[in-house]
Design a protein around this motif. Structure first.
Motif, PDB file in Angstrom:
ATOM      1  N   ASN A   1       0.859  -1.435  -0.045  1.00 50.19           N
ATOM      2  CA  ASN A   1       0.034   0.009  -0.091  1.00 50.19           C
ATOM      3  C   ASN A   1       0.700   1.292   0.032  1.00 50.19           C
ATOM      4  N   HIS A   2       2.021   1.169  -0.829  1.00 54.89           N
ATOM      5  CA  HIS A   2       2.768   2.612  -0.908  1.00 54.89           C
ATOM      6  C   HIS A   2       3.606   2.499  -2.064  1.00 54.89           C
ATOM      7  N   VAL A   3       4.192   3.507  -2.416  1.00 56.46           N
ATOM      8  CA  VAL A   3       5.169   3.502  -3.548  1.00 56.46           C
ATOM      9  C   VAL A   3       6.214   4.313  -2.956  1.00 56.46           C
ATOM     10  N   SER A   4       7.643   3.777  -3.002  1.00 53.41           N
ATOM     11  CA  SER A   4       8.894   4.353  -2.547  1.00 53.41           C
ATOM     12  C   SER A   4       9.478   4.923  -3.828  1.00 53.41           C
ATOM     13  N   LEU A   5       9.635   6.395  -3.528  1.00 55.81           N
ATOM     14  CA  LEU A   5      10.310   7.481  -4.572  1.00 55.81           C
ATOM     15  C   LEU A   5      11.686   6.815  -5.038  1.00 55.81           C
ATOM     16  N   PHE A   6      12.767   6.763  -3.885  1.00 54.38           N
ATOM     17  CA  PHE A   6      14.099   6.041  -4.449  1.00 54.38           C
ATOM     18  C   PHE A   6      13.882   4.901  -5.150  1.00 54.38           C
ATOM     19  N   CYS A   7      13.048   4.089  -4.641  1.00 51.78           N
ATOM     20  CA  CYS A   7      12.869   2.800  -5.473  1.00 51.78           C
ATOM     21  C   CYS A   7      12.415   2.869  -7.036  1.00 51.78           C
ATOM     22  N   LEU A   8      11.355   3.882  -7.050  1.00 49.92           N
ATOM     23  CA  LEU A   8      11.022   4.158  -8.456  1.00 49.92           C
ATOM     24  C   LEU A   8      12.176   4.805  -9.214  1.00 49.92           C
ATOM     25  N   LEU A   9      12.727   5.834  -8.394  1.00 49.09           N
ATOM     26  CA  LEU A   9      13.934   6.391  -9.541  1.00 49.09           C
ATOM     27  C   LEU A   9      14.956   5.329  -9.768  1.00 49.09           C
ATOM     28  N   MET A  10      15.261   4.284  -9.022  1.00 56.86           N
ATOM     29  CA  MET A  10      16.094   3.168  -9.043  1.00 56.86           C
ATOM     30  C   MET A  10      15.574   2.026 -10.429  1.00 56.86           C
ATOM     31  N   THR A  11      14.139   2.049 -10.209  1.00 58.27           N
ATOM     32  CA  THR A  11      13.749   1.163 -11.374  1.00 58.27           C
ATOM     33  C   THR A  11      13.845   1.981 -12.885  1.00 58.27           C
ATOM     34  N   ILE A  12      13.561   3.316 -12.727  1.00 55.58           N
ATOM     35  CA  ILE A  12      13.509   4.038 -14.178  1.00 55.58           C
ATOM     36  C   ILE A  12      15.102   3.981 -14.670  1.00 55.58           C
ATOM     37  N   THR A  13      16.128   4.368 -13.891  1.00 57.20           N
ATOM     38  CA  THR A  13      17.382   4.221 -14.244  1.00 57.20           C
ATOM     39  C   THR A  13      17.912   2.858 -14.735  1.00 57.20           C
ATOM     40  N   ASN A  14      17.495   1.908 -13.995  1.00 57.93           N
ATOM     41  CA  ASN A  14      17.780   0.505 -14.168  1.00 57.93           C
ATOM     42  C   ASN A  14      17.245   0.170 -15.759  1.00 57.93           C
ATOM     43  N   ILE A  15      15.929   0.701 -15.941  1.00 55.76           N
ATOM     44  CA  ILE A  15      15.460   0.302 -17.308  1.00 55.76           C
ATOM     45  C   ILE A  15      16.186   1.151 -18.361  1.00 55.76           C
ATOM     46  N   GLY A  16      16.515   2.272 -18.148  1.00 55.83           N
ATOM     47  CA  GLY A  16      17.535   3.159 -19.150  1.00 55.83           C
ATOM     48  C   GLY A  16      18.653   2.362 -19.267  1.00 55.83           C
ATOM     49  N   TYR A  17      19.352   1.745 -18.349  1.00 58.32           N
ATOM     50  CA  TYR A  17      20.628   1.264 -18.119  1.00 58.32           C
ATOM     51  C   TYR A  17      20.580  -0.278 -19.262  1.00 58.32           C
ATOM     52  N   GLN A  18      19.486  -0.857 -19.063  1.00 60.02           N
ATOM     53  CA  GLN A  18      19.373  -2.069 -19.552  1.00 60.02           C
ATOM     54  C   GLN A  18      18.904  -1.532 -21.200  1.00 60.02           C
ATOM     55  N   TYR A  19      18.412  -0.638 -21.560  1.00 60.95           N
ATOM     56  CA  TYR A  19      18.310  -0.232 -22.870  1.00 60.95           C
ATOM     57  C   TYR A  19      19.454   0.113 -23.600  1.00 60.95           C
TER      58      TYR A  19
END
Length: 652
Positions: free
Chosen positions: A520-538
């Motif tokens: 029942n929550h979304v963590s911002l640092f975790c969200l930023l980590m996920t976005i950068t990780n997807i970018g890195y995988q690309y």
């Protein structure tokens, strides 16, 4: 006086006499009046008699109650005498609480049982902002069982101790027998310390304690209170620790109910949660007993995490006047602090410091992960913390330090990836793609491609060593951040506690699957980590096109960051922050290395190598590529042999 006056007076007298005579009662009225007066007197007499009888009855009842109470008291006294013997005098009393206090600890000791019943850590607060309690009287029970010479046993929780020599930092709790024998529990709390000294002294108890049974058996039960915002990880990092003499400390399972039968000399036990511990250390080890850890579900008990139980038997001789020394540790799971606690406790109990190893109360991972944390991450983190107060900056510097440490291997890995990308531009590669267009020819194509790479001087596994070196560091930090008490309560940017999640969005309604994954929550640092990780995988997919041809690889490269998002959303925001920085720095490194490479020159070298082939060395040493090719040839031959065998079997 004239005539008229005289006549009037005479007439008035005659009239009065006539009225009296006329109104006098009849004999019947006189008799009735007499009966009425007699009844009134009789009622008054009866009332007086009833009052006298009531008073007598009350006196008789009081005498009977007093006699009954006397009989009951006599029976209870007889039972107490039979149950406790010479300790019967201590079986009655009034319970009170003695408090020892210094700058760090507040310790409550009850006169009923003479044991510690509550502890507060004065320099810490819980997730509600209240002074942190390790345990209260309702959550903690500890007592000794004394085996008597008559074959019976008594528990100290049923006996009353007398406080003697009481100060703010020490008190002696005395249990006195009817014949003058004594059992003293002596508590000392030094200034600015988390250690409570606990000495057991006996005097003239020879006629009481059993010569064949253990002199003392300790029972210590505790409901572990919840102190942190994130219950999930407080449960995960809460353990019951124990240490046998001359062995490494161990712990019961933290994910399921578990128990341990004492089968040696146990030096200490520790009731541990994510950031704090209660530990008992004894100079005389326990040589028998049982340890139990029971997990409490939130629906079962929302205020507590686990139920710890310890039953320990000590071979302590109460028949002499030796001082049996023990010590309690009530404090934070601070790695460097516990090293000092080892020295303090060892000096107090006259033990070797190396025999304690209370630092194991801090969960830093197993095997090589623990070594990385103990000898690399924690020292660097501690060093930076001695100069910088902002832990967000400290994590940034720690990230830069680790990335710099592994940069030579990272560089080799990235160069290898770039070479793989450039290799795809060779005409020979295009020719192989045209020669083996079908999926059924994948084995032959892969074998031919590896042979071509070997001749061109390209190693597809050139980045294996950097990955092997970096993965243990990443996993070690996975253990370090959630248990680092330095991060507890430390804020950075929007995160108010780097040891817990940094929710930027929360909801109360239960959403199937979503609520289970994200709590029942979304963590911002975790969200930023996920976005950068997807970018890195690309970027990496663009860097190494060969992975695009592998079935499912492209899909997995993008799904993995999303899976980690669900996993790390509840983790320490400090950990997500570190992974975010690490991935961001990797993206920058990839771009810089790519810009610094001369692709035309590398392509020319590959073409020259094809004309003058030489074997490429793998990360494991030797002609790895040749061995891999030979292995593939053997696999292909075996596959063909099995196919031919099945075809022959089908014909028959």
């Amino acid at each position: 006086m004239n005539k008229n006056t005289i006549i009037g007076s005479v007439l008035m007298v005659l009239i009065f006499i006539a009225m009296v005579w006329w109104n006098q009662p009849t004999p019947e009225q006189i008799e009735a009046q007499r009966h009425y007066q007699d009844s009134i007197k009789q009622a008054e007499i009866m009332k007086t008699m009833d009052q006298a009888m009531a008073q007598q009855t009350a006196k008789d009842t009081l005498r009977l109650d007093s006699l009954s109470q006397y009989v009951q008291d006599s029976i209870q006294t007889l039972r107490t005498q039979q149950r406790y013997g010479n300790l019967a005098g201590a079986a009655t009393g009034t319970e009170s609480v003695i408090t020892l206090c210094n700058e760090k600890l507040s310790v409550d000791i009850s006169t009923r049982g003479g044991m510690i019943e509550a502890v507060r850590l004065l320099q810490y607060t819980d997730y509600k902002g209240e002074t942190l309690r390790l345990f209260d009287a309702e959550e903690n029970e500890s007592y000794f069982t004394i085996y008597t010479i008559s074959g019976k046993y008594v528990t100290t929780k049923d006996l009353f101790f007398q406080p003697l020599a009481q100060t703010d930092s020490s008190v002696t709790m005395r249990l006195a027998t009817n014949d003058g024998a004594q059992l003293d529990f002596v508590y000392t709390l030094p200034a600015n310390s988390y250690v409570v000294g606990f000495d057991i002294k006996a005097k003239d108890l020879d006629a009481i304690v059993s010569p064949t049974q253990p002199s003392l058996s300790l029972t210590w039960n505790q409901l572990l209170p919840r102190t942190e915002k994130g219950r999930t990880f407080e449960e995960r990092y809460s353990n019951l620790y124990y240490k046998y003499k001359d062995e490494t400390p161990n712990y019961l399972s933290n994910t399921s109910n578990d128990d341990e039968t004492v089968k040696g000399d146990m030096t200490w036990i520790g009731f541990n949660n994510q950031f704090f511990s209660s530990a008992l250390i004894s100079r005389i080890p326990a040589n028998a007993g049982q340890l139990v850890s029971h997990n409490l579900k939130e629906t079962e008990d929302a205020l507590h995490i686990k139920n710890y139980q310890a039953d320990l038997e000590f071979d302590i001789n109460l028949s002499d006047e030796d001082v049996n020394r023990m010590a309690y540790y009530f404090g934070p799971n601070d790695y460097w602090l516990l090293d000092n606690i080892d020295a303090e406790v060892a000096a107090r109990l006259d033990m070797d410091k190396s025999a304690l190893n209370l630092q194991k109360l801090v969960s830093v991972g197993w095997g090589i992960l623990g070594w990385i944390n103990r000898f690399l991450v924690i020292p660097v983190f501690h060093f930076l913390g001695s100069f910088i107060s902002n832990y967000g900056i400290i994590i940034l510097l720690l990230t830069l330090f680790i990335k710099l440490l592994v940069f030579p291997f990272t560089y080799k890995s990235m160069v290898s990836g770039s070479k793989m990308r450039i290799f795809q531009k060779l005409p020979e590669v295009q020719a192989l793609n045209e020669k083996y267009p079908n999926q059924e020819q994948a084995m032959e194509k892969q074998q031919a491609m590896m042979s071509l790479m070997s001749k061109a001087g390209v190693n597809s596994m050139g980045g294996c060593l950097p990955m092997l070196l970096q993965m243990p560091v990443l996993l070690a930090l996975f253990y370090f951040f959630p248990t680092s008490i330095e991060l507890r309560g430390e804020s950075f940017l929007w995160a108010d506690d780097l040891s817990s999640y940094d929710a930027i969005f929360e909801w109360n309604a239960y959403i199937p699957i979503i609520s289970w994954i994200f709590d029942n929550h979304v963590s911002l640092f975790c969200l930023l980590m996920t976005i950068t990780n997807i970018g890195y995988q690309y970027i990496m997919m663009k860097q190494n096109p060969t992975q695009n041809s592998m079935p499912g690889m492209k899909f997995m490269m993008y799904v993995m960051p999303l899976l980690f998002f669900g996993i790390l959303n509840n983790y320490s925001s400090g950990l997500s922050y570190y992974y975010f920085l690490s991935t961001l720095i990797s993206i920058i490194q990839t771009w810089v290395i790519k810009m610094s490479m001369n692709e035309e020159k590398i392509l020319a070298e590959m073409k020259d190598n094809l004309k003058h082939p030489k074997p490429a060395k793998g990360c494991l040493g030797g002609d790895w590529m040749a061995r891999a090719q030979e292995m593939q040839r053997q696999q292909q031959a075996e596959l063909k042999r099995q196919q031919e065998k099945r075809m022959k079997a089908g014909k028959h």
